[in-house]
Design an enzyme around this catalytic site. Structure first.
Site, PDB file in Angstrom:
ATOM      1  N   VAL A   1       3.580   1.037   2.791  1.00  9.85           N
ATOM      2  CA  VAL A   1       3.548  -0.082   3.735  1.00  9.85           C
ATOM      3  C   VAL A   1       3.887  -1.389   3.017  1.00  9.85           C
ATOM      4  CG1 VAL A   1       1.031  -0.216   3.492  1.00  9.85           C
ATOM      5  CG2 VAL A   1       2.127  -1.300   5.418  1.00  9.85           C
TER       6      VAL A   1
ATOM      7  N   TYR B   1       0.386   8.751   4.107  1.00  7.53           N
ATOM      8  CA  TYR B   1       1.290   8.520   5.252  1.00  7.53           C
ATOM      9  C   TYR B   1       2.674   8.062   4.808  1.00  7.53           C
ATOM     10  CZ  TYR B   1      -0.377   3.883   4.010  1.00  7.53           C
ATOM     11  OH  TYR B   1      -0.708   2.740   3.315  1.00  7.53           O
TER      12      TYR B   1
ATOM     13  N   LYS C   1       5.893   0.104   7.931  1.00  7.71           N
ATOM     14  CA  LYS C   1       5.418   1.365   7.363  1.00  7.71           C
ATOM     15  C   LYS C   1       6.574   2.350   7.305  1.00  7.71           C
ATOM     16  CE  LYS C   1       2.207   4.312   9.411  1.00  7.71           C
ATOM     17  NZ  LYS C   1       0.811   4.696   9.692  1.00  7.71           N
TER      18      LYS C   1
ATOM     19  N   ASP D   1      -8.550  10.891  12.223  1.00 10.88           N
ATOM     20  CA  ASP D   1      -8.721  10.563  10.803  1.00 10.88           C
ATOM     21  C   ASP D   1      -9.354   9.181  10.636  1.00 10.88           C
ATOM     22  OD1 ASP D   1      -6.558  10.161   7.886  1.00 10.88           O
ATOM     23  OD2 ASP D   1      -8.623  10.854   8.090  1.00 10.88           O
TER      24      ASP D   1
ATOM     25  N   GLY E   1       0.831  -1.209   0.000  1.00  9.01           N
ATOM     26  CA  GLY E   1       0.000   0.000   0.000  1.00  9.01           C
ATOM     27  C   GLY E   1       0.863   1.256   0.000  1.00  9.01           C
ATOM     28  N   ARG E   2       0.253   2.297  -0.490  1.00 12.48           N
ATOM     29  CA  ARG E   2       0.926   3.599  -0.478  1.00 12.48           C
ATOM     30  C   ARG E   2      -0.150   4.637  -0.272  1.00 12.48           C
ATOM     31  NH1 ARG E   2       2.096   6.925  -4.112  1.00 12.48           N
ATOM     32  NH2 ARG E   2       1.359   5.618  -5.817  1.00 12.48           N
ATOM     33  N   GLY E   3       0.068   5.571   0.645  1.00 18.76           N
ATOM     34  CA  GLY E   3      -0.953   6.602   0.879  1.00 18.76           C
ATOM     35  C   GLY E   3      -0.265   7.877   1.300  1.00 18.76           C
TER      36      GLY E   3
END
Ligand SMILES: C[C@H](O)c1c(Cl)cncc1-c1cnc2c(c1)CCCN2C(N)=O
Length: 412
Positions: A38, A35, A57, A156, A31-33
């Site tokens: 990960v 933040y 992360k 959030d 995943g990538r966001g």
């Protein structure tokens, strides 16, 4: 002096465990966001596959900002079954990168709800245990009650931050609240809404007082988001879905379209409903854009939920939902008051394993490639979020829901 420090520093640096030495994470990005990114990793040390997976992360940006440091110090102190536990922090001195190590959670509400929504579209219902929503809600509220009683606000909450442990975990089917405020570099909500990574931030879970310029996060703001998540678990649709402009670069908290969506579901708040409304910073904009709100007079949550989803306004499920979604933050229950609601005392009772010992129909997370990682690519904004959807879509393609092979039915 300097000479001695340099030697001492060299010693320390030689001893410090490097994250790349401890974990294999090449090609294991899931995943990538906003933040950062990960990875699903295994420790290099224990070879046996049975050892649990870890989520590594890598925090976006470099250097240990004061708020990142505070949040990490907090995370290390926090210990609750429904809060993701921080196992280790790695500070890579050469690149000044921060890496956080957590237990790995195979599922999250964002992907689970997408799965059910696409199954519905193909008219192949994946039926869930009757207490599925109640079990998830109970564990979210337990986790938030723990955080709030330690004066930690999440800030959030959204489906992607509500994780659920997978079948291979000893905590199978347990909810874990993640991303505690780390996504927020400042504590006041008036931060420029452009995240480090311009993947669009959703406003769908933002309490109305935040959209009207409230200057501080409160516990009630977290409870509003939990109400939005409860509605989404019931309907498989974001309750306050609002199309997003591609790149929201405003730093103003006021978002007319999002408020319009909230009023078209909830109705427009009257003086009686929300006494302090006129004192909010953006009340002037509200009156300018919406006047007295007469055009929303016939809308209400009860009308929306009963007409669109056949939900009874007298059910305890609806009553709790409408308490959580009180427009006036002072009227929302605390996490403890929500946990004491009749909804959780009635049959079926909430379960510790939200899947209730049934097969889990959701696939494992896909590994994503680095190709779309080119930061200079202006289209990244599109591919970033679309890439994630594609990841989920490819998940679906691997498990053809619309074909004859239906996922294991819960009720069989
Ligand atoms: C860091 C993260 O909170 C996380 C943690 Cl601490 C533990 N186990 C899994 C995860 C995790 C991995 N991936 C995704 C998510 C969560 C949310 C939804 C987005 N996501 C993908 N892979 O798209």
């Amino acid at each position: 002096r300097a000479w001695m420090d340099a030697d001492f520093r060299r010693q320390l640096s030689a001893q410090r465990e490097r994250v790349e030495d401890a974990f294999e994470f090449e090609g294991r990005k899931v995943g990538r966001g906003s933040y950062g990114q990960v990875f699903k990793t295994k420790p290099r040390s224990c070879a046996d596959a049975s050892a649990g997976d870890y989520a590594l992360k890598q925090i976006e940006g470099s250097g240990l900002s004061m708020s990142a440091c505070r949040e990490i110090a907090l995370l290390r102190e926090l210990k609750h079954p429904n809060v993701i536990s921080l196992k280790q922090v790695y500070l890579a001195h050469e690149t000044r990168q921060i890496w956080l190590l957590f237990d790995y959670a195979e599922h999250d509400l964002w992907r689970m709800i997408n799965f059910h929504a696409s199954a519905k579209k193909c008219n192949s219902q994946v039926s869930l245990p009757p207490n599925f929503t109640k079990s998830i809600m109970h564990q979210i509220l337990c986790g938030i009650h723990y955080l709030h009683s330690n004066w930690v606000l999440h800030r959030d909450l959204k489906p992607a931050n509500i994780l659920v442990m997978g079948a291979t975990s000893p905590e199978r089917g347990r909810v874990k609240i993640a991303d505690l405020g780390l996504a927020r570099l400042f504590h006041q909500p008036l931060t420029p809404l452009t995240e480090i990574d311009p993947v669009v931030v959703t406003f769908w879970y933002r309490a109305p007082e935040l959209l009207l310029g409230a200057r501080h996060y409160t516990k009630a703001i977290d409870l509003w988001a939990i109400g939005c998540i409860m509605a989404e678990l019931i309907t498989d649709k974001p309750l306050f879905y609002c199309k997003q402009e591609e790149d929201i670069k405003t730093s103003s908290p006021y978002n007319r379209d999002q408020l319009e969506r909230i009023f078209s579901v909830m109705g427009f708040p009257s003086q009686q409903d929300w006494r302090d409304l006129p004192h909010l910073p953006k009340y002037g904009d509200l009156v300018r854009n919406f006047g007295t709100g007469q055009q929303y007079a016939r809308f209400s949550l009860g009308r929306h939920m009963s007409r669109s989803f056949g939900m009874s306004e007298t059910s305890s499920e609806f009553r709790l939902l409408s308490r959580l979604l009180a427009m006036d933050p002072l009227r929302r229950p605390s996490a403890r008051e929500a946990l004491e609601d009749r909804y959780f005392l009635e049959e079926p009772r909430p379960a510790a394993d939200v899947f209730n010992d049934f097969d889990i129909p959701y696939g494992k997370r896909d590994f994503i490639s680095d190709s779309s990682d080119n930061k200079d690519d202006p289209a990244r904004l599109h591919f970033a979020s679309r890439g994630r959807h594609l990841a989920v879509a490819s998940q679906q393609q691997q498990r053809p829901i619309c074909s004859q092979q239906l996922p294991h039915r819960f009720d069989s």
